[in-house]
Design a protein around this motif. Structure first.
Motif, PDB file in Angstrom:
ATOM      1  N   THR A  34       3.601  -2.689 -15.165  1.00 26.85           N
ATOM      2  CA  THR A  34       4.033  -3.142 -13.849  1.00 26.85           C
ATOM      3  C   THR A  34       2.832  -3.624 -13.038  1.00 26.85           C
ATOM      4  O   THR A  34       1.683  -3.354 -13.384  1.00 26.85           O
ATOM      5  N   GLU A  35       3.140  -4.318 -11.958  1.00 29.22           N
ATOM      6  CA  GLU A  35       2.112  -4.769 -11.025  1.00 29.22           C
ATOM      7  C   GLU A  35       2.562  -4.437  -9.611  1.00 29.22           C
ATOM      8  O   GLU A  35       3.763  -4.527  -9.288  1.00 29.22           O
ATOM      9  N   GLU A  36       1.628  -4.044  -8.769  1.00 29.78           N
ATOM     10  CA  GLU A  36       1.949  -3.793  -7.365  1.00 29.78           C
ATOM     11  C   GLU A  36       2.346  -5.104  -6.686  1.00 29.78           C
ATOM     12  O   GLU A  36       1.626  -6.100  -6.767  1.00 29.78           O
ATOM     13  N   THR A  37       3.510  -5.100  -6.036  1.00 31.01           N
ATOM     14  CA  THR A  37       4.009  -6.339  -5.427  1.00 31.01           C
ATOM     15  C   THR A  37       4.298  -6.188  -3.936  1.00 31.01           C
ATOM     16  O   THR A  37       4.911  -7.071  -3.332  1.00 31.01           O
ATOM     17  N   HIS A  38       3.886  -5.075  -3.339  1.00 33.57           N
ATOM     18  CA  HIS A  38       4.078  -4.970  -1.893  1.00 33.57           C
ATOM     19  C   HIS A  38       3.067  -5.883  -1.179  1.00 33.57           C
ATOM     20  O   HIS A  38       1.997  -6.194  -1.709  1.00 33.57           O
ATOM     21  N   THR A  39       3.440  -6.300  -0.004  1.00 34.42           N
ATOM     22  CA  THR A  39       2.629  -7.255   0.754  1.00 34.42           C
ATOM     23  C   THR A  39       2.358  -6.725   2.155  1.00 34.42           C
ATOM     24  O   THR A  39       2.805  -5.631   2.529  1.00 34.42           O
ATOM     25  N   LEU A  40       1.627  -7.506   2.883  1.00 35.97           N
ATOM     26  CA  LEU A  40       1.357  -7.139   4.263  1.00 35.97           C
ATOM     27  C   LEU A  40       2.666  -6.928   5.010  1.00 35.97           C
ATOM     28  O   LEU A  40       3.615  -7.721   4.894  1.00 35.97           O
ATOM     29  N   GLY A  41       2.714  -5.868   5.777  1.00 36.61           N
ATOM     30  CA  GLY A  41       3.909  -5.565   6.553  1.00 36.61           C
ATOM     31  C   GLY A  41       4.846  -4.581   5.891  1.00 36.61           C
ATOM     32  O   GLY A  41       5.729  -4.022   6.537  1.00 36.61           O
ATOM     33  N   ASP A  42       4.686  -4.348   4.561  1.00 35.28           N
ATOM     34  CA  ASP A  42       5.517  -3.365   3.861  1.00 35.28           C
ATOM     35  C   ASP A  42       5.003  -1.960   4.159  1.00 35.28           C
ATOM     36  O   ASP A  42       3.790  -1.716   4.182  1.00 35.28           O
ATOM     37  N   SER A  43       5.926  -1.039   4.347  1.00 33.80           N
ATOM     38  CA  SER A  43       5.546   0.349   4.616  1.00 33.80           C
ATOM     39  C   SER A  43       5.616   1.226   3.372  1.00 33.80           C
ATOM     40  O   SER A  43       5.210   2.392   3.416  1.00 33.80           O
ATOM     41  N   TRP A  44       6.147   0.686   2.274  1.00 37.25           N
ATOM     42  CA  TRP A  44       6.206   1.415   1.001  1.00 37.25           C
ATOM     43  C   TRP A  44       5.604   0.553  -0.105  1.00 37.25           C
ATOM     44  O   TRP A  44       5.752  -0.664  -0.114  1.00 37.25           O
ATOM     45  N   ALA A  45       4.941   1.225  -1.037  1.00 36.40           N
ATOM     46  CA  ALA A  45       4.418   0.517  -2.213  1.00 36.40           C
ATOM     47  C   ALA A  45       5.572   0.056  -3.084  1.00 36.40           C
ATOM     48  O   ALA A  45       6.609   0.721  -3.188  1.00 36.40           O
ATOM     49  N   GLU A  46       5.420  -1.081  -3.734  1.00 34.25           N
ATOM     50  CA  GLU A  46       6.428  -1.625  -4.639  1.00 34.25           C
ATOM     51  C   GLU A  46       5.778  -1.974  -5.974  1.00 34.25           C
ATOM     52  O   GLU A  46       4.673  -2.495  -6.010  1.00 34.25           O
ATOM     53  N   GLU A  47       6.487  -1.697  -7.047  1.00 35.35           N
ATOM     54  CA  GLU A  47       6.042  -2.048  -8.391  1.00 35.35           C
ATOM     55  C   GLU A  47       7.086  -2.952  -9.035  1.00 35.35           C
ATOM     56  O   GLU A  47       8.293  -2.709  -8.910  1.00 35.35           O
ATOM     57  N   SER A  48       6.650  -3.989  -9.747  1.00 36.64           N
ATOM     58  CA  SER A  48       7.558  -4.893 -10.449  1.00 36.64           C
ATOM     59  C   SER A  48       7.173  -4.960 -11.925  1.00 36.64           C
ATOM     60  O   SER A  48       5.985  -4.991 -12.279  1.00 36.64           O
ATOM     61  N   PHE A  49       8.180  -4.982 -12.790  1.00 35.24           N
ATOM     62  CA  PHE A  49       7.982  -5.099 -14.229  1.00 35.24           C
ATOM     63  C   PHE A  49       7.465  -6.494 -14.552  1.00 35.24           C
ATOM     64  O   PHE A  49       8.041  -7.495 -14.127  1.00 35.24           O
ATOM     65  N   VAL A  50       6.379  -6.572 -15.314  1.00 42.64           N
ATOM     66  CA  VAL A  50       5.778  -7.871 -15.626  1.00 42.64           C
ATOM     67  C   VAL A  50       6.289  -8.452 -16.939  1.00 42.64           C
ATOM     68  O   VAL A  50       5.848  -9.521 -17.359  1.00 42.64           O
ATOM     69  N   GLY A  51       7.231  -7.765 -17.580  1.00 43.13           N
ATOM     70  CA  GLY A  51       7.842  -8.295 -18.795  1.00 43.13           C
ATOM     71  C   GLY A  51       7.210  -7.845 -20.089  1.00 43.13           C
ATOM     72  O   GLY A  51       7.579  -8.335 -21.160  1.00 43.13           O
ATOM     73  N   VAL A  52       6.261  -6.912 -20.035  1.00 42.65           N
ATOM     74  CA  VAL A  52       5.567  -6.440 -21.230  1.00 42.65           C
ATOM     75  C   VAL A  52       5.732  -4.926 -21.350  1.00 42.65           C
ATOM     76  O   VAL A  52       5.523  -4.201 -20.368  1.00 42.65           O
TER      77      VAL A  52
END
Length: 243
Positions: A34-52
């Protein structure tokens, strides 16, 4: 609900050699990258599956220098890639098995401790798909015969993979996986490379239809008309994807 224990671990095959009799434990770990995908303004960390996806096996047990045992298997590495197959559900045809299209041995450790038996440890990392399929022929002595009973599964049109692991000290054999729509008339699905003396493993793939019933088939390949001292495992994965 079916429950299983260490007594149900039937085999752990590496390039046709079974090391389950030396192991005290092994762990099969699979995870998604996974890769961290949260951005400025997000209050929670987000992870997204990168397909591997990736897999790792760690095994440990007793050191054994017998031919075909754990040292024979592990001493050719680290760096060696082998086909791995193991079953946690006993020896019956139709049970689930796990197949690694490629497992890179990344470590081999021997541990000698005072007042204890010498231990052997190893780690593998995946080099290709990690798949779950059905046992068509459990790892045991093979003869020249049709591999009944067949395994009843749903017809599939998205392909799959066939696994063969073998250890032969004498004789030759041809091994096939057959399939059928009615459990009566069977056609060839996979034909593996002819077996002769030695040990090894092979994985074949198809993108076509796999009929409802499947079975392993062993026939003689030598002028003597005999398959001698051959142990083999045959398994089939429908839709070749990670479980």
């Amino acid at each position: 609900m079916a429950r299983y224990s260490a007594a149900d671990v039937s085999w752990f095959l590496v390039a046709g050699l079974d090391v389950v009799g030396t192991l005290t434990e092994f762990e099969d770990n699979r995870e998604a990258r996974t890769e961290e995908t949260h951005t400025l303004g997000d209050s929670w960390a987000e992870e997204s599956f990168v397909g591997v996806r990736q897999g790792e096996i760690t095994q440990q047990g007793f050191y054994d220098d017998a031919v075909g045992s754990v040292h024979d298997v592990l001493s050719s590495g680290p760096g060696t890639t082998n086909i791995l197959s193991y079953c946690l559900e006993g020896t019956a045809t139709g049970k689930n098995f796990v197949g690694w299209a490629g497992g890179v041995q990344v470590s081999y450790q021997r541990q000698a401790v005072r007042d204890a038996l010498t231990k052997a440890k190893a780690t593998y990392k995946g080099a290709g798909p990690i798949e779950q399929g059905k046992v068509l022929f459990p790892y045991k002595a093979a003869g020249s015969s049709f591999g009944k009973p067949s395994v009843d599964g749903l017809v599939s049109s998205t392909g799959g993979a066939g696994y063969l692991q073998y250890n032969a000290s004498a004789g030759e054999a041809k091994v096939k996986i057959l399939h059928s729509s009615d459990d009566a008339a069977f056609a060839t699905l996979f034909t593996f490379t002819k077996i002769s003396s030695g040990h090894g493993a092979e994985r074949l793939t198809t993108t076509g239809v796999i009929e409802r019933y499947t079975a392993a088939n062993f026939t003689t390949a030598s002028a003597t008309g005999a398959i001698a001292a051959l142990n083999a495992f045959v398994g089939l994965v429908r839709t070749s994807t990670a479980p």
